[in-house]
Design a protein around this motif. Sequence first.
Motif: not given
Length: 222
Positions: A7-10, A34-35, A212-215
């Motif tokens: 899961v990626v939050s962006y 992708l959230i 920046l994205p979180i993965a």
Amino acid sequence: MTARVRVVSYNIHSFKDDLGALAAVVADLAPDVLIVQEGARRFRWRQKNASLADRLRMVVGGGGLWSLGNLVLTTLRVRVLETHDVRFPLVPGHHLRGAVFATCEVPGARFVVTGSHLSTDPSIRPTQGAAWRAAIGTHDLPVIAAGDLNAEPGESTWGVVADGLHVAGMAPTHPASGPNRQIDGVFVDKRIEVTSFRVVDTPTARRASDHLPIAVDLVIPD
């Protein structure tokens, strides 16, 4: 049975930055889910979000106008069974905020993902965080919550959202040009195992958005 899910939050900064760089970052991360915060929420929002999904080689799972720009995108590995949106109480003079929820299924597990983007006003954020956390608590399936809290660990908003959940990890995410604030977070049901957490800080990511994205890599029980 269990399932491994990335899961990626962006926060994509309302499409204002380098969309080619954004696509490259997401392609490199290859998330199952992708959230997105700051997706399209107004004029031609369906087309804009669908175009974003196509650029990222994903599909729209839920969100958009009714969730106030919060969006869930998935690969075809993920089956979205149900979606719903939550709107937080409107405070005059401030943006209306909300959250998206999507019940998802992959081989071996079902789970719920939710995303939100809370107010920049510290007098409003805790109430919005409490409303989001209350909505999270209505689900029996394991929940993955991700968003831009506009608050850092140690502030009341962060504690309200994290209550009863596991914080997947901690690292600064904003501003992308020189991250020194941890205002984005991923929070997971305690039944979920977090096997990796990273904030992606590369030259390409710094061009793609002001966040920046979180993965996170997760193991989700059946």
